[in-house]
Design an enzyme around this catalytic site. Structure first.
Site, PDB file in Angstrom:
ATOM      1  N   TYR A 130       0.834  -1.207   0.000  1.00 36.23           N
ATOM      2  CA  TYR A 130       0.000   0.000   0.000  1.00 36.23           C
ATOM      3  C   TYR A 130       0.865   1.251   0.000  1.00 36.23           C
ATOM      4  CZ  TYR A 130      -3.698   3.246   1.429  1.00 36.23           C
ATOM      5  OH  TYR A 130      -4.583   4.284   1.496  1.00 36.23           O
ATOM      6  N   VAL A 148      -9.007   1.905  13.302  1.00 38.66           N
ATOM      7  CA  VAL A 148      -9.114   2.079  14.747  1.00 38.66           C
ATOM      8  C   VAL A 148     -10.479   2.626  15.164  1.00 38.66           C
ATOM      9  CG1 VAL A 148      -7.999   4.365  14.697  1.00 38.66           C
ATOM     10  CG2 VAL A 148      -7.941   2.993  16.776  1.00 38.66           C
ATOM     11  N   VAL A 149     -11.042   3.590  14.441  1.00 38.98           N
ATOM     12  CA  VAL A 149     -12.311   4.184  14.857  1.00 38.98           C
ATOM     13  C   VAL A 149     -13.431   3.151  14.772  1.00 38.98           C
ATOM     14  CG1 VAL A 149     -14.065   5.921  14.319  1.00 38.98           C
ATOM     15  CG2 VAL A 149     -11.644   6.548  14.278  1.00 38.98           C
ATOM     16  N   GLY A 167      -0.688   2.277  23.572  1.00 39.66           N
ATOM     17  CA  GLY A 167      -1.731   3.287  23.418  1.00 39.66           C
ATOM     18  C   GLY A 167      -1.214   4.700  23.331  1.00 39.66           C
ATOM     19  N   GLN A 170       0.777   5.800  20.848  1.00 41.55           N
ATOM     20  CA  GLN A 170       0.918   6.240  19.465  1.00 41.55           C
ATOM     21  C   GLN A 170      -0.264   7.134  19.090  1.00 41.55           C
ATOM     22  OE1 GLN A 170       0.181   3.200  20.493  1.00 41.55           O
ATOM     23  NE2 GLN A 170      -0.787   1.918  18.931  1.00 41.55           N
ATOM     24  N   ASP A 216       3.982  -0.092  12.036  1.00 37.51           N
ATOM     25  CA  ASP A 216       2.863   0.780  12.379  1.00 37.51           C
ATOM     26  C   ASP A 216       3.421   2.139  12.801  1.00 37.51           C
ATOM     27  OD1 ASP A 216      -0.074   0.869  12.793  1.00 37.51           O
ATOM     28  OD2 ASP A 216       0.499   1.399  14.836  1.00 37.51           O
TER      29      ASP A 216
END
Length: 329
Positions: free
Chosen positions: A156, A198-199, A218, A220, A284
């Site tokens: 990607y 994530v949302v 948590g 990041q 990530d």
């Protein structure tokens, strides 16, 4: 500098092709273009897009939908092209990484070839992932990025970087009128509930009362732009004069940690979900926030919808979806 966007450009009726038009962003773009009075040809192969996202437009006299894979040439007559065709979440683009690269790169080549034949303006939906695990923060358009070319996200990240290269080579070589937007994290109704973003992950888990999955500790960060704001940015960029190419960052510059987002989601869902922590996936990004100075100067654009307000609309959408109600948000 401030660039005036022509009123006549905004109101002139056009025939517009939207690839990936049945996806999350593409369907919202189709809605906006139809509302502006344009004729819209929506093209999608439904790998990650869904017919339900556009079913409310079926039968509209200015809307047409065509099932097509952009890795194959397309022969149509249009005035503008928005190229959004690509899986955009890690779960989807890592499912078949070779096909992901083909979709992004061959799709760009085919759409650029179409734009060249038609001599029409073309928009490329690029991504903040071109910056990789950024060591410049916030990210500005002049930053070349820190991308792993051989990792699991490379299909990607590098695919989108190659697509940008192609767009600018067509611009330099053939004088093609291009517009390139780098999209940062966007959320809103019509997100896929299982896309791993994530949302949507946090909302679905909170509504089901399941543990909220946080990768890493948590700390990041991400910046979250509501879909309506982003689509406004798309159209403003597309309506700039010839020669304004981008790339332009489009996203919300307000930064949140993953833990902050999780806690806010639990609160707004009225959930009792607990937090659970898993290892951080490879490559990530640790932090992500756009510098939108260029968008403010060139487009007169900045987000207007705060995270809490956008989450309220998004939670309501997923609540209806999970309860089996009709959703056309």
């Amino acid at each position: 500098m401030n660039i005036a966007i022509s009123t006549s450009t905004q109101t002139q009726r056009r025939s517009i092709l939207v690839t990936g038009g049945a996806g999350f962003l593409g369907s919202h773009l189709c809605d906006r273009l139809i509302a502006q009075g344009h004729d819209v040809l929506c093209v999608d192969n439904y790998f990650t897009g869904h017919k339900k996202n556009i079913e409310h437009l079926i039968g509209h006299p200015r809307f047409e939908v065509l099932r097509h894979d952009v890795t194959f040439p397309l022969y149509v007559e249009v005035d503008q092209i928005y190229n959004l065709a690509s899986p955009a979440s890690p779960i989807h683009y890592q499912h078949d990484p070779v096909q992901t690269t083909k979709t992004i790169v061959h799709g760009a080549i085919n759409m650029l070839g179409l734009a060249k034949r038609l001599r029409c303006r073309i928009f490329q939906a690029s991504t903040s992932e071109v910056y990789g695990d950024a060591i410049v923060h916030p990210q500005v358009e002049g930053y070349w990025g820190n991308v792993n070319p051989t990792g699991p996200r490379s299909c990607y990240d590098e695919g989108k970087r190659c697509a940008e290269t192609l767009f600018f080579d067509y611009h330099r070589r053939h004088g093609l009128d291009i517009k390139v937007a780098r999209i940062f994290n966007t959320y809103g109704p019509r997100m896929h509930p299982d896309d791993g973003r994530v949302v949507s992950n946090f909302i679905v888990q909170a509504l089901k009362g399941e543990p909220i999955t946080i990768y890493g500790d948590g700390s990041q960060t991400r910046s979250f732009c509501y879909v309506d704001d982003l689509i406004d940015g798309f159209i403003r960029l597309m309506d700039t004069p010839d020669g304004v190419t981008g790339p332009v960052n489009l996203g919300n510059p307000v930064e949140f940690t993953m833990r902050q987002l999780a806690e806010l989601t639990i609160e707004m869902c009225g959930s009792r979900s607990a937090l659970t922590f898993l290892p951080l996936p490879q490559d990530d990004p640790r932090q992500r926030r756009p510098d939108i100075t260029l968008a403010q100067q060139m487009l007169g654009w900045q987000p207007t919808i705060a995270l809490r307000e956008g989450l309220r609309h998004t939670i309501a959408y997923f609540d209806r979806l999970l309860s089996g109600q009709e959703v056309n948000a």
